[in-house]
Design a protein around this motif. Structure first.
Motif, PDB file in Angstrom:
ATOM      1  N   VAL A 292       0.851  -1.196   0.000  1.00  0.00           N
ATOM      2  CA  VAL A 292       0.000   0.000   0.000  1.00  0.00           C
ATOM      3  C   VAL A 292       0.885   1.244   0.000  1.00  0.00           C
ATOM      4  CG1 VAL A 292      -1.857  -1.193   1.214  1.00  0.00           C
ATOM      5  CG2 VAL A 292      -0.166   0.099   2.526  1.00  0.00           C
ATOM      6  N   PRO A 293       0.416   2.341  -0.578  1.00  0.00           N
ATOM      7  CA  PRO A 293       1.219   3.572  -0.615  1.00  0.00           C
ATOM      8  C   PRO A 293       1.308   4.226   0.755  1.00  0.00           C
ATOM      9  CG  PRO A 293      -0.961   3.942  -1.547  1.00  0.00           C
ATOM     10  CD  PRO A 293      -0.862   2.477  -1.293  1.00  0.00           C
ATOM     11  N   PRO A 294       2.295   5.121   0.960  1.00  0.00           N
ATOM     12  CA  PRO A 294       2.432   5.824   2.241  1.00  0.00           C
ATOM     13  C   PRO A 294       1.137   6.524   2.634  1.00  0.00           C
ATOM     14  CG  PRO A 294       4.344   6.223   0.842  1.00  0.00           C
ATOM     15  CD  PRO A 294       3.337   5.500  -0.007  1.00  0.00           C
ATOM     16  N   GLY A 295       0.819   6.442   3.928  1.00  0.00           N
ATOM     17  CA  GLY A 295      -0.379   7.087   4.433  1.00  0.00           C
ATOM     18  C   GLY A 295      -1.591   6.188   4.483  1.00  0.00           C
ATOM     19  N   ARG A 296      -1.558   5.104   3.705  1.00  0.00           N
ATOM     20  CA  ARG A 296      -2.672   4.164   3.736  1.00  0.00           C
ATOM     21  C   ARG A 296      -2.375   3.006   4.678  1.00  0.00           C
ATOM     22  NH1 ARG A 296      -4.782   2.072  -1.841  1.00  0.00           N
ATOM     23  NH2 ARG A 296      -5.865   0.745  -0.312  1.00  0.00           N
ATOM     24  N   GLY A 297      -3.429   2.490   5.291  1.00  0.00           N
ATOM     25  CA  GLY A 297      -3.255   1.421   6.258  1.00  0.00           C
ATOM     26  C   GLY A 297      -3.111   0.061   5.608  1.00  0.00           C
TER      27      GLY A 297
END
Length: 528
Positions: free
Chosen positions: A366-371
């Motif tokens: 998952v991309p940064p900031g996503r859980g």
């Protein structure tokens, strides 16, 4: 050269510490004071005694006792002989202890003859008189109880020390030092295999980063059967010549007295320890100016607690960290110099040479900031579970990634934010609710000192939250007060639909909240 590169094994590290720190105090306990040289001598005698007892390389040995000098010397003796220590939770019942001894095939058991009203050896002999591999029991206290040998009798077996140093010399960083059984919240406990090298490398780095130094004195409150007390406690301390002060049972008043008398400078532990110290009536009258370094983890941490630890407990450095037994209990940590907000909100960045990846339900990054689920890869990851290849394969994939079951995300500075345990998430009307996130929000309420949130059945929504709350001393909030505050500060689906006020949260010996107990209490309709 790093300390962890100087040593082949944990007993080898203690020998090195004796040369480096000699007459400096290594251990202090109830008037008993051992220098580093004296600790080394006791360890060598214990290694010789373990060899005489028949402990051979690879043999597993159970160790069930409160924090003490004897626990440390026994562990070092077992490991020095080539054995593998199996630390046992002192709060476990006889059936639980028997399961672990059977599963590990323990050849011997070192146990307290009397602790919290328990004689572990007697209980095991009554409940399971024919443990298949168990040959010898040793009492770690002055009483024999029903053990085969007292502690002094065991040490007496080590009169001939001629083979002790050679046994220590045969150890390598890749030898298993201990099998740490997990708490068993999802079934039977599983034995995590960890090596000498993993522990020395991880905690050699941690203690250096945290600024441990020979003049420090460390009151070790977390239990030695947990990595928090064992590896982040006495093992990390011996690498730097720190004086270790074991505490068998946490008592806030007693801890304050010891901090003042012994000029304690290092104190690590879960938030509840610091909460209890801050709110103890003796605290304002105690000189706590010696306190310097702290790390807390394993729970939600309000920023107000970190501020109070610095202001009222005199800490210069307060840090947070994240790990699980399968990762040598260390994956990420904040660093000295991080803001109080960073320490409260995150668990910091990965330790050197360890990778952290977050993935979605399909296994995609998952991309940064996503859980996503937290995956860990590096030297700190266990070789696997003892005698359980299926569980090992389920936890560690073919590329070496440990699937933690924890949910988190990375912030803009690559700090890891723990959202919750995947299995503790509950769903409110289609929305995922994470207890740890809700607990952290609730701790912003001025009336709440401690809180634990669980999901409970609801006819309309499927599940809703129930908050078990320990109020701040002197506060007397109502259920309506808490719900009204929550509605102002969080999304509606996160607002607890039930509130229970309690005097204390139920915790295990590692001070983790026992959420199964809270679920049972909710089902019983129990209130304070």
């Amino acid at each position: 050269m790093r300390h962890d590169q100087e040593h082949q094994s944990i007993p080898g590290m203690v020998r090195s510490a004796a040369r480096r720190f000699a007459d400096s105090p290594a251990l202090v306990e109830e008037g008993q004071r051992l220098s580093y040289w004296q600790l080394k001598d006791q360890m060598v005698q214990a290694v010789a005694a373990a060899l005489a007892l028949g402990i051979e390389p690879g043999d597993r040995v159970g160790l069930c006792a409160p924090n003490s000098v004897e626990w440390i010397v026994a562990a070092l003796g077992i490991q020095g002989a080539g054995g593998i220590v199996v630390p046992l939770n002192t709060r476990f019942k006889t059936e639980e202890l028997s399961y672990i001894l059977r599963k590990s095939g323990a050849k011997a058991l070192f146990a307290a003859a009397s602790f919290l009203g328990n004689d572990y050896t007697a209980g095991l002999k009554r409940a399971d008189p024919e443990l298949p591999a168990l040959r010898t029991t040793v009492s770690l206290s002055g009483k024999r109880g029903q053990a085969d040998l007292t502690w002094d009798e065991f040490l007496g077996l080590g009169a001939d020390r001629s083979g002790a140093h050679e046994a220590i010399d045969r150890l390598t960083p890749d030898h298993i030092s201990d099998v740490m059984f997990t708490s068993g919240t999802t079934g039977h406990p599983k034995g995590v295999k960890l090596t000498h090298g993993q522990s020395l490398r991880a905690y050699g780095w941690m203690s250096t980063e945290y600024g441990f130094r020979p003049s420090d004195r460390f009151l070790v409150i977390p239990p030695f059967f947990h990595c928090f007390g064992y590896k982040a406690g006495w093992l990390a301390s011996f690498l730097h010549g720190v004086t270790v002060i074991p505490m068998a049972v946490f008592d806030a008043g007693r801890a304050l007295e010891v901090i003042e008398r012994e000029r304690v400078s290092i104190l690590l532990g879960p938030p509840t320890i610091f909460h209890d110290l801050l709110h103890h009536p003796d605290r304002p009258g105690r000189d706590l100016s010696s306190l310097r370094v702290s790390m807390t983890g394993g729970s939600t941490i309000p920023e107000s607690l970190i501020h109070a630890m610095k202001k009222d407990l005199s800490f210069d450095i307060v840090l947070s960290a994240y790990g699980l037994t399968e990762s040598t209990a260390l994956v990420t940590t904040t660093r000295p110099g991080d803001t109080e907000e960073t320490v409260a909100r995150t668990t910091g960045r990965p330790i050197p040479d360890v990778e952290v990846r977050l993935t979605d339900a399909s296994g995609q990054r998952v991309p940064p900031g996503r859980g996503g689920e937290i995956l860990v890869r590096g030297y700190n990851v266990t070789q696997g579970y003892w005698d359980d290849p299926e569980a090992t394969a389920a936890a560690i994939d073919g590329d070496g990634w440990l699937h933690t079951g924890d949910i988190g995300h990375l912030d803009a500075a690559d700090n890891l934010v723990i959202v919750d345990r995947k299995k503790e998430m509950y769903i409110v009307g289609g929305f995922n609710a994470y207890p740890a996130e809700i607990e952290k929000l609730l701790l912003g309420c001025e009336h709440i000192a401690q809180v634990a949130v669980i999901g409970v059945p609801d006819a309309r929504m499927g599940e809703v939250g129930c908050a078990f709350i320990v109020p701040v001393p002197g506060a007397d909030p109502t259920e309506e007060d808490i719900v009204a505050w929550a509605r102002e500060h969080m999304a509606n689906f996160k607002v607890p639909r039930h509130v229970r006020f309690v005097d204390a949260l139920p915790r295990n010996a590692g001070l983790k909240v026992l959420k199964n107990d809270l679920r049972a209490r909710f089902e019983d309709g129990g209130r304070r």
